[in-house]
Design a protein around this motif. Structure first.
Motif, PDB file in Angstrom:
ATOM      1  N   TYR A  71       6.639  14.012  14.506  1.00 15.89           N
ATOM      2  CA  TYR A  71       6.009  12.799  14.564  1.00 15.89           C
ATOM      3  C   TYR A  71       5.137  12.895  15.933  1.00 15.89           C
ATOM      4  N   HIS A  72       4.169  12.569  15.775  1.00 18.01           N
ATOM      5  CA  HIS A  72       3.054  12.700  17.173  1.00 18.01           C
ATOM      6  C   HIS A  72       1.949  11.997  16.773  1.00 18.01           C
ATOM      7  N   ALA A  73       0.889  11.910  18.008  1.00 17.21           N
ATOM      8  CA  ALA A  73      -0.107  11.393  17.982  1.00 17.21           C
ATOM      9  C   ALA A  73      -1.147  12.364  18.761  1.00 17.21           C
ATOM     10  N   GLU A  74      -2.308  12.504  18.314  1.00 21.76           N
ATOM     11  CA  GLU A  74      -3.368  13.303  18.699  1.00 21.76           C
ATOM     12  C   GLU A  74      -4.838  12.694  19.416  1.00 21.76           C
ATOM     13  N   GLU A  75      -5.174  13.272  20.495  1.00 21.04           N
ATOM     14  CA  GLU A  75      -6.429  12.827  21.011  1.00 21.04           C
ATOM     15  C   GLU A  75      -7.658  12.897  19.894  1.00 21.04           C
ATOM     16  N   ASN A  76      -7.399  13.690  19.023  1.00 22.97           N
ATOM     17  CA  ASN A  76      -8.417  14.071  17.994  1.00 22.97           C
ATOM     18  C   ASN A  76      -8.075  13.070  16.761  1.00 22.97           C
ATOM     19  N   GLN A  77      -9.357  12.765  16.055  1.00 24.60           N
ATOM     20  CA  GLN A  77      -9.123  12.204  14.721  1.00 24.60           C
ATOM     21  C   GLN A  77      -8.714  13.204  13.577  1.00 24.60           C
ATOM     22  N   GLU A  78      -7.814  12.953  12.764  1.00 22.86           N
ATOM     23  CA  GLU A  78      -7.280  13.810  11.575  1.00 22.86           C
ATOM     24  C   GLU A  78      -7.713  13.081  10.262  1.00 22.86           C
ATOM     25  N   ALA A  79      -7.475  14.188   9.420  1.00 25.37           N
ATOM     26  CA  ALA A  79      -7.589  13.524   7.824  1.00 25.37           C
ATOM     27  C   ALA A  79      -6.694  14.389   6.972  1.00 25.37           C
ATOM     28  N   ARG A  96       5.061   4.880   4.252  1.00 31.85           N
ATOM     29  CA  ARG A  96       4.070   4.514   3.096  1.00 31.85           C
ATOM     30  C   ARG A  96       4.386   5.931   2.113  1.00 31.85           C
ATOM     31  N   ARG A  97       4.495   5.450   0.912  1.00 33.18           N
ATOM     32  CA  ARG A  97       4.697   6.768  -0.169  1.00 33.18           C
ATOM     33  C   ARG A  97       3.188   7.395  -0.350  1.00 33.18           C
ATOM     34  N   LEU A  98       2.924   8.457  -0.231  1.00 33.13           N
ATOM     35  CA  LEU A  98       1.677   9.085  -0.813  1.00 33.13           C
ATOM     36  C   LEU A  98       1.824  10.007  -1.778  1.00 33.13           C
ATOM     37  N   ARG A  99       0.935   9.854  -2.737  1.00 32.11           N
ATOM     38  CA  ARG A  99       0.829  10.677  -4.223  1.00 32.11           C
ATOM     39  C   ARG A  99      -0.512  11.502  -4.275  1.00 32.11           C
ATOM     40  N   PRO A 100      -0.694  12.086  -5.283  1.00 30.55           N
ATOM     41  CA  PRO A 100      -1.909  12.944  -5.343  1.00 30.55           C
ATOM     42  C   PRO A 100      -3.090  12.118  -5.340  1.00 30.55           C
ATOM     43  N   TRP A 101      -4.199  12.782  -4.481  1.00 30.21           N
ATOM     44  CA  TRP A 101      -5.355  11.987  -4.240  1.00 30.21           C
ATOM     45  C   TRP A 101      -5.389  11.055  -3.250  1.00 30.21           C
ATOM     46  N   ASP A 102      -4.332  10.678  -2.796  1.00 31.70           N
ATOM     47  CA  ASP A 102      -4.092   9.738  -1.642  1.00 31.70           C
ATOM     48  C   ASP A 102      -4.621  10.323  -0.412  1.00 31.70           C
ATOM     49  N   PHE A 103      -5.471   9.528   0.136  1.00 33.98           N
ATOM     50  CA  PHE A 103      -6.237  10.033   1.418  1.00 33.98           C
ATOM     51  C   PHE A 103      -5.590   9.340   2.843  1.00 33.98           C
ATOM     52  N   PHE A 104      -5.365  10.016   3.794  1.00 37.24           N
ATOM     53  CA  PHE A 104      -4.803   9.337   5.078  1.00 37.24           C
ATOM     54  C   PHE A 104      -5.860   9.675   6.160  1.00 37.24           C
ATOM     55  N   HIS A 105      -6.592   8.426   6.680  1.00 39.02           N
ATOM     56  CA  HIS A 105      -7.417   8.931   8.104  1.00 39.02           C
ATOM     57  C   HIS A 105      -6.615   8.402   9.081  1.00 39.02           C
ATOM     58  N   SER A 106      -6.417   9.508  10.044  1.00 42.49           N
ATOM     59  CA  SER A 106      -5.519   9.128  11.225  1.00 42.49           C
ATOM     60  C   SER A 106      -6.649   9.003  12.470  1.00 42.49           C
ATOM     61  N   SER A 107      -6.853   7.926  12.720  1.00 43.07           N
ATOM     62  CA  SER A 107      -7.761   7.713  14.003  1.00 43.07           C
ATOM     63  C   SER A 107      -7.279   8.471  15.390  1.00 43.07           C
ATOM     64  N   PRO A 108      -7.842   8.685  16.514  1.00 40.57           N
ATOM     65  CA  PRO A 108      -7.205   9.319  17.563  1.00 40.57           C
ATOM     66  C   PRO A 108      -5.994   8.215  18.007  1.00 40.57           C
ATOM     67  N   TRP A 109      -4.822   8.836  18.217  1.00 42.38           N
ATOM     68  CA  TRP A 109      -3.643   8.390  19.260  1.00 42.38           C
ATOM     69  C   TRP A 109      -2.857   7.710  17.997  1.00 42.38           C
ATOM     70  N   THR A 110      -3.142   7.676  16.409  1.00 45.45           N
ATOM     71  CA  THR A 110      -2.280   7.160  15.701  1.00 45.45           C
ATOM     72  C   THR A 110      -1.210   8.225  15.306  1.00 45.45           C
ATOM     73  N   GLU A 111       0.237   7.501  15.710  1.00 45.35           N
ATOM     74  CA  GLU A 111       1.251   8.253  15.653  1.00 45.35           C
ATOM     75  C   GLU A 111       1.663   8.543  14.127  1.00 45.35           C
ATOM     76  N   HIS A 112       2.070   9.904  13.859  1.00 50.30           N
ATOM     77  CA  HIS A 112       2.404  10.009  12.361  1.00 50.30           C
ATOM     78  C   HIS A 112       3.064  11.441  12.142  1.00 50.30           C
ATOM     79  N   ALA A 113       3.754  11.593  10.947  1.00 50.84           N
ATOM     80  CA  ALA A 113       4.336  12.550  10.485  1.00 50.84           C
ATOM     81  C   ALA A 113       4.316  12.407   9.000  1.00 50.84           C
ATOM     82  N   PHE A 114       4.564  13.758   8.149  1.00 53.06           N
ATOM     83  CA  PHE A 114       4.679  13.431   6.787  1.00 53.06           C
ATOM     84  C   PHE A 114       6.159  14.334   6.503  1.00 53.06           C
ATOM     85  N   VAL A 115       6.620  13.661   5.248  1.00 54.30           N
ATOM     86  CA  VAL A 115       8.053  14.170   4.868  1.00 54.30           C
ATOM     87  C   VAL A 115       7.865  14.208   3.309  1.00 54.30           C
TER      88      VAL A 115
END
Length: 181
Positions: A71-79, A96-115
């Motif tokens: 779990y982290h947050a970056e200065e840069n945006q990610e997709a 949140r549950r993600l399935r095929p073709w779900d897109f997540f835009h992470s603005s700078p400093w958004t805390e996130h991780a995938f499981v």
């Protein structure tokens, strides 16, 4: 611009010189871990010398159920684009549950991780800007339930990954179940 030279350093083809190139994900270099999944970055970050993309990072990550990153947050945006399978997205201490073709835009400093979740592997295309080096690893109760949180908040990646399993140069397990098999 010349074409880059690709070599197999043990788990697929990776660039060993600068330049343009084409490689199929099934033939590219992979790094794997029992707890963190598998990753194909298309770069040669561990090469001698490293051949890295200066302006953006891109990788294909495979997570089996239960596998996760930190779990982290970056200065840069990610997709992030889920190509196949299912995963949990831990974002700003929500799940949140993600399935095929779900897109997540992470603005700078958004805390996130995938499981990794579901019945099989989840394949995620990950892209991020490289305009700044800032990153932070916050403590998160939600992420800790999945083994994805640091014990103490830090901005030092060496401290954050000190007790995390290292990637090994090897292809993903269960390759026959992946979309490009």
């Amino acid at each position: 611009m010349p074409e880059a030279q690709l070599e197999d350093l043990g788990s697929g083809l990776t660039p060993v010189t600068e330049g343009w190139f084409v490689v199929n994900v099934r033939d590219a270099e992979w790094f794997s871990s029992e707890t963190r999944g598998a990753r194909c970055a298309f770069e040669s970050e561990y090469g001698d010398p490293p051949v890295e993309f200066d302006q953006f990072g891109i990788n294909v990550t495979v997570l089996e159920p239960g596998q996760t990153g930190l779990y982290h947050a970056e200065e840069n945006q990610e997709a992030f684009l889920v190509l196949s399978g299912e995963c949990g997205l831990l974002v700003e201490d929500e799940e949140r549950r993600l399935r095929p073709w779900d897109f997540f835009h992470s603005s700078p400093w958004t805390e996130h991780a995938f499981v990794g979740a579901g019945e099989g592997p989840c394949v995620i295309l990950m892209v991020g800007s490289r305009s700044g080096p800032g990153v932070r690893y916050p403590v998160s109760e939600l992420a800790a339930r999945y083994g994805a949180s640091v014990a103490e908040a830090t901005s030092d990646w060496r401290q954050a990954y000190a007790t995390v399993e290292r990637f090994r140069r090897e292809r993903p397990r269960n390759r026959a179940r992946l979309p490009w098999a």
